[in-house]
Scaffold this motif. Structure first.
Motif, PDB file in Angstrom:
ATOM      1  N   ALA A 290       2.567 -35.126 -21.452  1.00 39.62           N
ATOM      2  CA  ALA A 290       2.895 -34.281 -22.593  1.00 39.62           C
ATOM      3  C   ALA A 290       3.192 -35.145 -23.806  1.00 39.62           C
ATOM      4  CB  ALA A 290       4.096 -33.390 -22.276  1.00 39.62           C
ATOM      5  N   GLU A 291       2.899 -34.605 -24.961  1.00 38.66           N
ATOM      6  CA  GLU A 291       3.203 -35.262 -26.222  1.00 38.66           C
ATOM      7  C   GLU A 291       3.970 -34.278 -27.103  1.00 38.66           C
ATOM      8  OE1 GLU A 291      -0.496 -36.387 -27.887  1.00 38.66           O
ATOM      9  OE2 GLU A 291      -0.988 -37.836 -26.318  1.00 38.66           O
ATOM     10  N   THR A 292       5.005 -34.746 -27.784  1.00 39.86           N
ATOM     11  CA  THR A 292       5.769 -33.896 -28.692  1.00 39.86           C
ATOM     12  C   THR A 292       6.023 -34.625 -29.994  1.00 39.86           C
ATOM     13  OG1 THR A 292       7.902 -34.674 -27.825  1.00 39.86           O
ATOM     14  CG2 THR A 292       6.955 -32.729 -26.790  1.00 39.86           C
ATOM     15  N   ASP A 293       6.046 -33.865 -31.079  1.00 42.93           N
ATOM     16  CA  ASP A 293       6.501 -34.413 -32.354  1.00 42.93           C
ATOM     17  C   ASP A 293       7.399 -33.389 -33.029  1.00 42.93           C
ATOM     18  OD1 ASP A 293       5.034 -32.831 -34.536  1.00 42.93           O
ATOM     19  OD2 ASP A 293       3.357 -33.480 -33.290  1.00 42.93           O
ATOM     20  N   ILE A 294       8.454 -33.873 -33.672  1.00 47.63           N
ATOM     21  CA  ILE A 294       9.449 -33.021 -34.311  1.00 47.63           C
ATOM     22  C   ILE A 294       9.708 -33.535 -35.721  1.00 47.63           C
ATOM     23  CG2 ILE A 294      11.857 -32.214 -34.263  1.00 47.63           C
ATOM     24  CD1 ILE A 294      11.800 -32.465 -31.261  1.00 47.63           C
ATOM     25  N   THR A 295       9.728 -32.600 -36.653  1.00 49.51           N
ATOM     26  CA  THR A 295      10.141 -32.903 -38.022  1.00 49.51           C
ATOM     27  C   THR A 295      11.267 -31.944 -38.373  1.00 49.51           C
ATOM     28  OG1 THR A 295       7.911 -33.607 -38.645  1.00 49.51           O
ATOM     29  CG2 THR A 295       9.440 -33.053 -40.431  1.00 49.51           C
ATOM     30  N   GLN A 296      12.448 -32.483 -38.675  1.00 48.17           N
ATOM     31  CA  GLN A 296      13.573 -31.617 -38.989  1.00 48.17           C
ATOM     32  C   GLN A 296      14.364 -32.187 -40.158  1.00 48.17           C
ATOM     33  OE1 GLN A 296      15.460 -31.633 -35.119  1.00 48.17           O
ATOM     34  NE2 GLN A 296      17.063 -33.049 -35.785  1.00 48.17           N
ATOM     35  N   ALA A 297      14.901 -31.280 -40.945  1.00 47.74           N
ATOM     36  CA  ALA A 297      15.669 -31.668 -42.134  1.00 47.74           C
ATOM     37  C   ALA A 297      17.030 -30.983 -42.087  1.00 47.74           C
ATOM     38  CB  ALA A 297      14.926 -31.269 -43.400  1.00 47.74           C
ATOM     39  N   THR A 298      18.075 -31.731 -42.438  1.00 47.52           N
ATOM     40  CA  THR A 298      19.428 -31.174 -42.518  1.00 47.52           C
ATOM     41  C   THR A 298      20.018 -31.493 -43.882  1.00 47.52           C
ATOM     42  OG1 THR A 298      20.479 -33.173 -41.619  1.00 47.52           O
ATOM     43  CG2 THR A 298      19.760 -31.506 -40.036  1.00 47.52           C
ATOM     44  N   GLN A 731      17.329 -17.916 -35.407  1.00 46.78           N
ATOM     45  CA  GLN A 731      17.160 -18.882 -36.490  1.00 46.78           C
ATOM     46  C   GLN A 731      15.724 -19.378 -36.608  1.00 46.78           C
ATOM     47  OE1 GLN A 731      20.317 -21.378 -34.838  1.00 46.78           O
ATOM     48  NE2 GLN A 731      21.463 -21.141 -36.755  1.00 46.78           N
ATOM     49  N   GLY A 732      14.767 -18.531 -36.283  1.00 45.94           N
ATOM     50  CA  GLY A 732      13.374 -18.934 -36.425  1.00 45.94           C
ATOM     51  C   GLY A 732      12.513 -18.283 -35.366  1.00 45.94           C
ATOM     52  N   ASN A 733      11.498 -19.005 -34.901  1.00 42.99           N
ATOM     53  CA  ASN A 733      10.625 -18.468 -33.865  1.00 42.99           C
ATOM     54  C   ASN A 733      10.100 -19.604 -32.999  1.00 42.99           C
ATOM     55  OD1 ASN A 733       7.689 -19.219 -34.807  1.00 42.99           O
ATOM     56  ND2 ASN A 733       8.734 -18.466 -36.646  1.00 42.99           N
ATOM     57  N   ARG A 734       9.846 -19.284 -31.752  1.00 42.00           N
ATOM     58  CA  ARG A 734       9.292 -20.246 -30.807  1.00 42.00           C
ATOM     59  C   ARG A 734       7.803 -19.976 -30.676  1.00 42.00           C
ATOM     60  NH1 ARG A 734      11.584 -23.679 -27.466  1.00 42.00           N
ATOM     61  NH2 ARG A 734      13.629 -22.781 -27.908  1.00 42.00           N
ATOM     62  N   GLY A 735       7.011 -21.042 -30.643  1.00 43.34           N
ATOM     63  CA  GLY A 735       5.570 -20.907 -30.693  1.00 43.34           C
ATOM     64  C   GLY A 735       4.956 -20.297 -29.451  1.00 43.34           C
ATOM     65  N   GLY A 736       3.757 -19.768 -29.615  1.00 40.25           N
ATOM     66  CA  GLY A 736       3.013 -19.178 -28.508  1.00 40.25           C
ATOM     67  C   GLY A 736       2.035 -20.163 -27.902  1.00 40.25           C
ATOM     68  N   ALA A 775      17.368 -22.308 -41.035  1.00 37.00           N
ATOM     69  CA  ALA A 775      18.703 -21.767 -41.285  1.00 37.00           C
ATOM     70  C   ALA A 775      19.206 -22.294 -42.613  1.00 37.00           C
ATOM     71  CB  ALA A 775      19.657 -22.126 -40.140  1.00 37.00           C
ATOM     72  N   VAL A 776      20.467 -21.980 -42.932  1.00 37.44           N
ATOM     73  CA  VAL A 776      21.005 -22.344 -44.248  1.00 37.44           C
ATOM     74  C   VAL A 776      21.008 -23.848 -44.457  1.00 37.44           C
ATOM     75  CG1 VAL A 776      23.058 -22.258 -45.713  1.00 37.44           C
ATOM     76  CG2 VAL A 776      22.409 -20.258 -44.357  1.00 37.44           C
ATOM     77  N   ALA A 777      21.408 -24.627 -43.430  1.00 35.14           N
ATOM     78  CA  ALA A 777      21.606 -26.070 -43.626  1.00 35.14           C
ATOM     79  C   ALA A 777      20.604 -26.925 -42.869  1.00 35.14           C
ATOM     80  CB  ALA A 777      23.027 -26.448 -43.210  1.00 35.14           C
ATOM     81  N   PHE A 778      19.614 -26.351 -42.245  1.00 37.49           N
ATOM     82  CA  PHE A 778      18.645 -27.182 -41.541  1.00 37.49           C
ATOM     83  C   PHE A 778      17.329 -26.426 -41.368  1.00 37.49           C
ATOM     84  CE2 PHE A 778      19.950 -24.620 -37.971  1.00 37.49           C
ATOM     85  CZ  PHE A 778      18.835 -24.573 -37.152  1.00 37.49           C
ATOM     86  N   SER A 779      16.285 -27.189 -41.075  1.00 39.15           N
ATOM     87  CA  SER A 779      14.980 -26.635 -40.702  1.00 39.15           C
ATOM     88  C   SER A 779      14.345 -27.589 -39.700  1.00 39.15           C
ATOM     89  CB  SER A 779      14.074 -26.469 -41.926  1.00 39.15           C
ATOM     90  OG  SER A 779      13.771 -27.739 -42.489  1.00 39.15           O
ATOM     91  N   GLN A 780      13.491 -27.043 -38.851  1.00 38.88           N
ATOM     92  CA  GLN A 780      12.845 -27.864 -37.829  1.00 38.88           C
ATOM     93  C   GLN A 780      11.458 -27.306 -37.523  1.00 38.88           C
ATOM     94  OE1 GLN A 780      13.418 -27.690 -33.347  1.00 38.88           O
ATOM     95  NE2 GLN A 780      14.784 -29.401 -33.845  1.00 38.88           N
ATOM     96  N   VAL A 781      10.478 -28.214 -37.442  1.00 37.67           N
ATOM     97  CA  VAL A 781       9.134 -27.876 -36.986  1.00 37.67           C
ATOM     98  C   VAL A 781       8.802 -28.802 -35.833  1.00 37.67           C
ATOM     99  CG1 VAL A 781       6.695 -27.750 -37.560  1.00 37.67           C
ATOM    100  CG2 VAL A 781       8.409 -27.104 -39.274  1.00 37.67           C
TER     101      VAL A 781
END
Length: 962
Positions: A290-298, A731-736, A775-781
């Motif tokens: 498996a491979e994962t990548d995350i981009t998140q901002a706070t 606080q968002g949605n989980r992918g399909g 959310a108000v203080a963070f985001s994540q993809v």
């Protein structure tokens, strides 16, 4: 605790008092109680020995009414007790013997009648060998549940339970094996009607331990009655494994080898006389990348931190499940069963993770980590169950269960420099114990022919313990206690006392009503690090109402309402701070309270020519909803903490559509669509104690499509595709994601085995699951790439020989109402399916309902056939016949071409083609050969949706189902 135990003792006393009320003791007729008895002995005419398990049926002559019944003991003796004055006749039957009818049995002045010994002669044609097969519909629908007959699924061979559940209508299963019903993941999963601690700890892990090859059916129960535990706000999934009610021995070997996983299973059974023994084992190993990548901002204190993370992982797992079971007939009315099951799970992941943190658009730090995580567990379930059968459908059962799971979830994280040289190491040890003791008593009794009353009590003692700590090493493998990160313990006990009552009423106009009320008292004692956690005890009244109306012979309308409780799971409670991913930290919440959900649904099922259609709409309202929430951590730049809270309210409204099309006798296509609109709102509390309002809404959707084709020479093909859309979270949605598979299977000529090949996602490298949080203080993809292209080869073979025996009754700790079943089987003409252990009671109801239509013909006599109506009766028909081993469901498929009649008949003795079929006006005839046993049938068309059918042994009516 003392108050809870006192409540339990009072509840169980109530159940036993109901079970012994006057007029319902052992051997007592449902009619007015008398004191006379009829006794006799049944012998084999050739050897003179007693015939055990012969069926004895007692009828009132003047009303031609079946009023009592029993079976003979090991010496061929029987006794029918508590009878009133009257004129009776008795029918005696047993497989392979000619039926006997004893007429003009008169009881006067309540005097006992002792009959002369009755000798049964073997039939002219006795089955020299019987192969028991089943080819039931893939999908069957009942009043409160959908039944998916997984034994027809060739693509699941070599897989696990998650592979099966992905194909079940109303269910959605993600790539990790997490299951939801109609968008709700707060569900209850049972295995053979029993809970298990491994399921309580993790549904996804439990499904990996259960082999797909051993699953007989999956029941999705969307409107549970009061007999169920109140837990599971979204509904209940009951997984029924394959069982054996034949006598003799057999050994079944199944194995598979694939690119992503391999399996080996061995299951055996031995039955002789009153004793039965089963032994089985299954192991599965899988390997994946498996491979994962995350981009998140706070954003904290006007500081913007951006995290970019990439991981390359290798997964390996071993899962096993082993069982030993027994059952024993104490006598003809008392049955004992028990078993021990052990499950083992070991999952490891080795990943190399790169993390870059930017502060105000400038690179702040780079971190390279080699993370090795290991999760392993051992689960043991012990059960001992007793069943007392007073009369047909009147039973008292006592069930016990002990379940224990030891689970360890550990990881070691090595920090590396740019050259991948060792810097330091961090280890987390997280040991958990989940233990349950359950005692349950149930009593069921009928009133007349159209009412059922049930009462029961249950006690569950649960204990959850967690012991966790962190170790640190500056050189490889030199770990010492890390005092910068807290160690701790959690001791959490949850004790539940419950009682219920349920009433079912079926009207002549084909309405069925089932109403119930369940009371549960929950007492909680919890300590964290030896300090008490104040969680108040609580009581709940849980009502349930189910109603159905049969609109003609092909359409059923259902309406259901129920209230459910969802208590927090072990994973949600565990206070261990998991920093396996330093930027996405997870921790449980021991202070969680249960959520309460009200559900309502309206469903319509019908047949349109060769298409079965089910459509349902539903609404769900949850208060005190448990949700996963996330917020940034001030002390760790760019990091997010995930935990669980009772956020407030969750609402959903949706629709499910499912269709099964029989294009021909050998080709079928089925599929469905699930869609709902969810709205979540509540309060989210951060680490600093401040609370903010959060809200989100949107559509959830999913679907599936399957096609099955039977070919000549034992070959068959199956194609399947599945898609799950995004899931709305607070606080968002989980992918399909989606998947597809194609399989080919070949059965051996002697029906003792098969081999085949299955391809999964063969045209693509894998799937990307994209999730977005905001959310108000963070985001994540985040993007997770699952590389799951797979090819697997399967092989199975059966050794040994089994013969017919009487179906044995069993009952176990369960959270179901399979005996009551919402009245679905009381309506007549309903689709059958589900749990084998409840089949005797269901069939008894069917016999009472169809007493006139399915009554065996008296030996040496023949009732004249009516003239009949000249109608085209092509299609599928079902009926229930009274046979020597009890009731037997039979399915007929007829096709008419002028005066020629062709088709098939399916019973538990197998599926055979009919021959020499002829149609003359409103009457018809045909023959069927089961090995060397020839049976001639005559039939008449009574009306468009009803046939009358008879042979030299019985007569019955058939209802059209297609």
């Amino acid at each position: 605790m003392k108050k809870l135990l006192l409540s339990l003792s009072l509840l169980f006393t109530l159940v036993f008092s109901y079970a012994q009320f006057p007029g319902q003791s052992s051997g007592t007729s449902l009619r007015t109680k008398g004191i006379a008895r009829i006794a006799g002995t049944v012998l084999d005419s050739e050897g003179g020995s007693g015939v055990e398990f012969a069926t004895i049926s007692l009828f009132l002559t003047d009303k031609n009414e079946l009023i009592d019944g029993t079976i003979t003991d090991d010496k061929g003796k029987f006794s029918l007790n508590d009878l009133i004055d009257g004129n009776y006749y008795i029918e005696i039957s047993y497989l392979g013997f000619e039926k006997k009818v004893l007429e003009n049995i008169v009881i006067e002045k309540e005097r006992n009648v002792d009959l002369e010994a009755v000798a049964l002669s073997q039939g002219a044609n006795v089955l020299d060998e019987v192969t028991v097969t089943s080819d039931r519909s893939l999908i069957e629908e009942k009043v409160d549940r959908m039944v998916y007959n997984a034994e027809k699924d060739n693509l699941a061979k070599g897989g696990d339970a998650a592979d099966v559940l992905r194909k079940v209508p109303l269910l959605q299963v993600d790539l990790e094996g997490n299951v939801s019903i109609r968008g709700s993941s707060n569900i209850r999963v049972l295995i053979n009607n029993k809970p298990s601690t491994i399921v309580a700890a993790s549904i996804a892990d439990a499904l990996k331990m259960l082999p797909a090859d051993m699953i007989k059916s999956v029941e999705v129960i969307t409107s549970p009655s009061a007999k169920y535990d109140a837990e599971g706000s979204g509904g209940i999934i009951n997984i029924i494994t394959k069982k054996n009610d034949l006598e003799g021995y057999y050994l079944n070997l199944n194995t598979g080898v694939g690119l992503r996983g391999s399996n080996l299973g061995l299951n055996g059974s031995y039955r002789r006389g009153r004793f039965g023994l089963t032994l089985g084992g299954f192991g599965r190993a899988f390997y994946n990348k498996a491979e994962t990548d995350i981009t998140q901002a706070t954003t904290l204190n006007d500081m913007v931190n951006l995290t970019k993370q990439f991981s390359d992982a290798s997964d390996n797992g071993i899962f096993g499940r082993y069982n030993l079971g027994f059952d024993y007939d104490l006598d003809k009315t008392q049955f004992l069963s028990g078993g021990i099951r052990y499950g083992v799970r070991r999952f490891s992941r080795d990943q190399l993770q790169t993390t870059e943190i930017y502060r105000n658009d400038e690179l702040f730090s780079t971190n390279l980590r080699d993370i090795n995580s290991l999760r392993y567990s051992g689960t043991i379930d012990l059960n001992l169950d007793y069943l007392k059968s007073f009369k047909p459908q009147q039973e008292l059962s006592i069930s016990t269960l002990y379940s224990r799971t030891n689970e360890n979830s550990n990881f070691v994280s090595d920090n590396l420099d740019a050259n991948q040289s060792f810097l330091n190491s961090l280890k987390n040890l997280d040991d958990n114990l989940n233990e349950e003791i359950t005692l349950q008593a149930d009593f069921i009794t009928p009133f007349g022919d159209n009412q059922i009353f049930e009462v029961g009590a249950k006690g569950i003692l649960r204990m959850v313990n967690s012991d966790y700590s962190y170790l640190f090493a500056e050189t490889p493998n030199s770990f010492t206690q890390d005092f910068n990160r807290p160690a701790g313990t959690l001791d959490y006990s949850q004790n539940v006392a419950a009682a219920y009552t349920s009433y079912t009423y079926s009207t002549p106009s084909k309405y069925t009503f089932k109403a119930g009320l369940r009371w549960e008292r929950t007492a909680i004692e919890a300590t964290q690090d030896n300090e008490n956690i104040q969680i108040p005890d609580y009581s709940n009244l849980v009502p349930s109402i189910n109603a159905s109306k049969k609109l003609g012979g092909l359409t059923t309308l259902k309406l259901g309402y129920n209230r459910r409780i969802q208590r927090p799971w072990l994973r949600q409670l565990n206070p261990n701070v998991n920093i396996q991913n330093s930027q996405n930290i997870e921790v449980g919440n021991p202070n969680l309270r249960p959520e309460l959900t009200d559900n309502i649904e309206l469903a319509l099922s019908t047949m349109v020519k060769k298409t079965y259609l089910n459509i349902s709409v539903f609404g769900r309202l949850t208060d005190n909803a448990i949700n996963q929430i996330r917020f940034p951590i001030d002390s760790i730049p760019g990091a997010i903490l995930s935990t669980y809270e009772n956020i407030g309210r969750e609402q959903a409204i949706g629709m499910n559509l499912f269709a099964n099309i029989n294009i021909s006798d050998k080709w079928s296509v089925n599929g469905g669509v699930d869609i709902d609109y969810a709205r979540l709102n509540g309060q989210v509390t951060g680490l600093d104690g401040t609370s903010i309002t959060a809200e989100n809404s949107g559509f959830n959707y999913g679907g599936r499509l399957m096609s099955q084709l039977k070919l000549d020479g034992g070959w068959s093909m199956q194609a399947f595709t599945f898609m799950r859309g995004r899931r709305v979270e607070l606080q968002g949605n989980r992918g399909g994601f989606g998947m597809y598979a194609l399989g080919v299977n070949k059965d051996f000529k002697n029906d003792r085995g098969s081999y085949g090949i299955a391809l999964e996602n063969f045209a693509s490298r894998g799937w990307n699951v994209r999730s977005e949080l905001d959310a108000v203080a963070f985001s994540q993809v985040s993007n997770m790439y699952l590389l799951n292209r797979s090819v697997k080869i399967n092989f199975t073979y059966k050794f040994g020989q089994m013969d017919f025996r009487n179906t044995r009754k069993t009952r176990s700790v369960r959270n179901d109402d399979l005996m009551g079943d919402g009245g679905g089987d009381m309506q007549g003409g309903g689709m059958q399916g589900g749990n084998e252990s409840a089949a005797p009671a269901r069939n008894n109801r069917a016999a009472r309902r169809n007493n006139q239509a399915a009554k065996p013909a008296t030996s040496g006599t023949s009732t004249p056939m009516p003239e009949g109506k000249a109608l085209d009766f092509s299609g599928t028909w079902k009926g229930v016949a009274q046979g020597p081993m009890g009731e037997m469901e039979q399915t007929f498929v007829f096709s008419i071409d002028g005066e020629q009649l062709t088709g098939t008949i399916e019973t538990r003795m197998g599926k055979q083609d009919i021959k020499n079929g002829k149609v003359e006006g409103g009457q018809f005839s045909f023959e069927v050969t089961f090995r060397n046993f020839n049976i001639s049938y005559n039939g008449v068309v009574l009306e468009e949706n009803k046939l009358m059918l008879k042979n030299e042994r019985m007569e019955m009516t058939l209802d059209r189902v297609q």
